[in-house]
Design an enzyme around this catalytic site. Structure first.
Site, PDB file in Angstrom:
ATOM      1  N   LYS A 114       0.824  -1.216   0.000  1.00  0.00           N
ATOM      2  CA  LYS A 114       0.000   0.000   0.000  1.00  0.00           C
ATOM      3  C   LYS A 114       0.851   1.255   0.000  1.00  0.00           C
ATOM      4  O   LYS A 114       0.503   2.248  -0.647  1.00  0.00           O
ATOM      5  CB  LYS A 114      -0.966   0.001   1.198  1.00  0.00           C
ATOM      6  N   LYS A 197      -5.122 -10.231  -6.688  1.00  0.00           N
ATOM      7  CA  LYS A 197      -6.413 -10.502  -6.050  1.00  0.00           C
ATOM      8  C   LYS A 197      -7.437  -9.419  -6.416  1.00  0.00           C
ATOM      9  O   LYS A 197      -7.054  -8.270  -6.693  1.00  0.00           O
ATOM     10  CB  LYS A 197      -6.266 -10.610  -4.532  1.00  0.00           C
ATOM     11  N   LYS A 200     -10.702  -3.692  -3.890  1.00  0.00           N
ATOM     12  CA  LYS A 200     -11.383  -2.408  -4.062  1.00  0.00           C
ATOM     13  C   LYS A 200     -10.482  -1.395  -4.740  1.00  0.00           C
ATOM     14  O   LYS A 200     -10.943  -0.456  -5.355  1.00  0.00           O
ATOM     15  CB  LYS A 200     -11.767  -1.859  -2.681  1.00  0.00           C
TER      16      LYS A 200
HETATM   17  P1  TYM Z   1     -11.071  -6.095   3.869  1.00  0.00           P
HETATM   18  O1  TYM Z   1     -12.019  -5.053   4.326  1.00  0.00           O
HETATM   19  O2  TYM Z   1     -10.113  -5.758   2.782  1.00  0.00           O
HETATM   20  O3  TYM Z   1     -11.852  -7.398   3.408  1.00  0.00           O
HETATM   21  C1  TYM Z   1     -12.866  -8.007   4.192  1.00  0.00           C
HETATM   22  C2  TYM Z   1     -12.778  -9.512   4.048  1.00  0.00           C
HETATM   23  O4  TYM Z   1     -12.859  -9.883   2.676  1.00  0.00           O
HETATM   24  C3  TYM Z   1     -11.760 -10.715   2.330  1.00  0.00           C
HETATM   25  N1  TYM Z   1     -11.340 -10.465   0.953  1.00  0.00           N
HETATM   26  C4  TYM Z   1     -11.112 -11.434   0.050  1.00  0.00           C
HETATM   27  N2  TYM Z   1     -11.238 -12.769   0.130  1.00  0.00           N
HETATM   28  C5  TYM Z   1     -10.944 -13.486  -0.994  1.00  0.00           C
HETATM   29  N3  TYM Z   1     -10.558 -12.920  -2.157  1.00  0.00           N
HETATM   30  C6  TYM Z   1     -10.418 -11.586  -2.277  1.00  0.00           C
HETATM   31  N4  TYM Z   1     -10.065 -11.037  -3.435  1.00  0.00           N
HETATM   32  C7  TYM Z   1     -10.712 -10.774  -1.145  1.00  0.00           C
HETATM   33  N5  TYM Z   1     -10.702  -9.429  -0.912  1.00  0.00           N
HETATM   34  C8  TYM Z   1     -11.087  -9.264   0.361  1.00  0.00           C
HETATM   35  C9  TYM Z   1     -10.663 -10.334   3.307  1.00  0.00           C
HETATM   36  O5  TYM Z   1      -9.716 -11.379   3.442  1.00  0.00           O
HETATM   37  C10 TYM Z   1     -11.445 -10.079   4.563  1.00  0.00           C
HETATM   38  O6  TYM Z   1     -11.681 -11.288   5.262  1.00  0.00           O
HETATM   39  N6  TYM Z   1      -7.674  -5.916   7.549  1.00  0.00           N
HETATM   40  C11 TYM Z   1      -9.007  -6.376   7.157  1.00  0.00           C
HETATM   41  C12 TYM Z   1     -10.119  -5.841   8.025  1.00  0.00           C
HETATM   42  C13 TYM Z   1      -9.977  -6.129   9.491  1.00  0.00           C
HETATM   43  C14 TYM Z   1     -10.161  -7.385  10.112  1.00  0.00           C
HETATM   44  C15 TYM Z   1     -10.008  -7.140  11.506  1.00  0.00           C
HETATM   45  C16 TYM Z   1     -10.454  -8.656   9.638  1.00  0.00           C
HETATM   46  C17 TYM Z   1      -9.717  -5.215  10.454  1.00  0.00           C
HETATM   47  N7  TYM Z   1      -9.754  -5.820  11.665  1.00  0.00           N
HETATM   48  C18 TYM Z   1     -10.128  -8.184  12.431  1.00  0.00           C
HETATM   49  C19 TYM Z   1     -10.552  -9.689  10.574  1.00  0.00           C
HETATM   50  C20 TYM Z   1     -10.401  -9.449  11.945  1.00  0.00           C
HETATM   51  C21 TYM Z   1      -9.283  -5.924   5.733  1.00  0.00           C
HETATM   52  O7  TYM Z   1      -8.767  -4.949   5.293  1.00  0.00           O
HETATM   53  O8  TYM Z   1     -10.253  -6.666   5.106  1.00  0.00           O
END
Ligand code: TYM
Length: 334
Positions: A114, A197, A200
């Site tokens: 990032k 992957k 967004k």
């Molecule tokens: P975030 O907001 O980017 O995504 C939310 C969830 O979606 C999954 N995900 C994917 N899974 C498969 N293929 C993809 N292309 C894909 N894109 C997104 C992510 O793995 C996630 O499970 N850091 C985290 C948010 C967070 C979090 C937490 C998660 C903050 N605190 C505590 C779990 C526990 C994030 O940015 O996910």
């Protein structure tokens, strides 16, 4: 009882990666026999690491809440809350910042990726300390399981490292979490660039299936998905290194139909048929979700009510854990 916690950032549009990689697993977990106590957060404070305009995160929070309930999170079975409604997240995050090292945070691939993408732009200190806040999100709820997509693997690992170090310093206080991944769909790839992957922040919309996309747009995106120029009877096979595009379609179709990539590969010989079948499976899967989303997004009052109920429940659990952590350190009680 198993405590389950996972979260999503309210940034950008909800997409197929979120649904297949994480949310669908959360919903499936609600119906399992083992008793589960589920917490699902909308982590608005995390979104601030990349937000510079007013109003954006709040609007995205309401939208994400509508998607959470539309995919099937049941307020009777899951506590859905907004991170900023539970001040303990920021408080435990500071303890985690003092538990993790500068070196550990520097090695996080997400920070490296990032910050490289933002080269020449503002890179917040929050982007660097992000894993400490995420560790706090998880550890505050004594989570045993963290159902996430594959991209969050390293974050859950560093959370475990933080908990182990904290417990070593101050005595057994924090529960060690395990990441849980779906059998298919753990890493949904960009349809235009199947070695990256779906995200967004992808540059082109053609590679991302947004959950709000109408059926025609979804079909079009799958029909135009990048594959390769192989022909012959075994062109449709699961081989991520040699055939990333085809393998990605097989993985998505397997996730949508609760099958395996190898099994669905055996049913197709032509790329065109595979693309159509995958598009149709996703359209069918999303149709009821989109219907519920449209109903929910028009009922802001009900969404706010559900989030208030969830926030109050989350605060109870989080408050107890934070107190435990303060006591373990021996901070002077107020
Ligand atoms: P975030 O907001 O980017 O995504 C939310 C969830 O979606 C999954 N995900 C994917 N899974 C498969 N293929 C993809 N292309 C894909 N894109 C997104 C992510 O793995 C996630 O499970 N850091 C985290 C948010 C967070 C979090 C937490 C998660 C903050 N605190 C505590 C779990 C526990 C994030 O940015 O996910």
């Amino acid at each position: 009882m198993i405590r389950v916690l996972s979260c999503t950032q309210p940034t950008g549009n909800a997409h197929l990666g979120n649904y297949l990689g994480a949310w669908r697993n959360w919903v499936k977990g609600q119906g399992q026999d083992t008793e589960r106590d589920n917490f699902f957060g909308i982590v608005d404070l995390h979104a601030l690491t990349v937000t510079e305009s007013p109003g954006v995160v709040g609007a995205a929070t309401v939208d994400l809440a509508a998607w959470y309930f539309a995919v099937g999170l049941d307020p009777e079975l899951s506590t859905v809350f907004v991170q900023s409604h539970v001040p303990e997240h920021s408080q435990l995050a500071w303890l985690m910042e003092c538990t993790l090292s500068y070196g550990e945070l520097s090695r996080m691939t997400q920070f490296k990726d990032k910050s490289a993408k933002r080269e020449g732009h503002f890179i917040s200190a929050g982007l660097f300390t992000y894993p400490a806040l995420m560790a706090a999100d998880i550890l505050l709820y004594d989570a045993n399981e963290v159902p996430v997509g594959d991209d969050q693997r390293q974050h859950v690992e560093i959370t475990r490292d933080a908990a182990i170090r904290f417990n070593h310093r101050f005595g057994d206080t924090l529960v060690l979490p395990e990441a849980v991944f779906p059998p298919a769909g753990a890493r949904v790839m960009d349809l235009q660039d199947p070695t990256s992957k779906m995200s967004k922040s992808s540059s082109s919309d053609a590679g991302i299936v947004n959950l709000a996309d109408p059926p025609e747009a979804i079909m079009k995106k799958f029909k135009r998905a990048v594959t390769d120029s192989d022909t012959g009877p075994d062109a449709v096979r699961y081989d991520v290194a040699a055939k990333p595009g085809v393998s990605s379609l097989l993985d998505i179709l397997a996730a949508a139909t609760d099958s395996t990539a190898e099994r669905v590969a055996g049913e197709y010989t032509r790329y065109g048929d595979l693309k159509t079948a995958t598009g149709e499976a996703i359209v069918a899967l999303l149709e009821p979700v989109q219907q519920r989303y449209r109903e929910l997004i028009d009922d802001r009052g009900e969404l706010a009510r559900l989030l208030a109920v969830g926030g109050a429940k989350a605060r109870q659990v989080a408050g107890t854990t934070l107190r435990r952590a303060y006591d373990a350190i021996g901070l002077l009680p107020a």
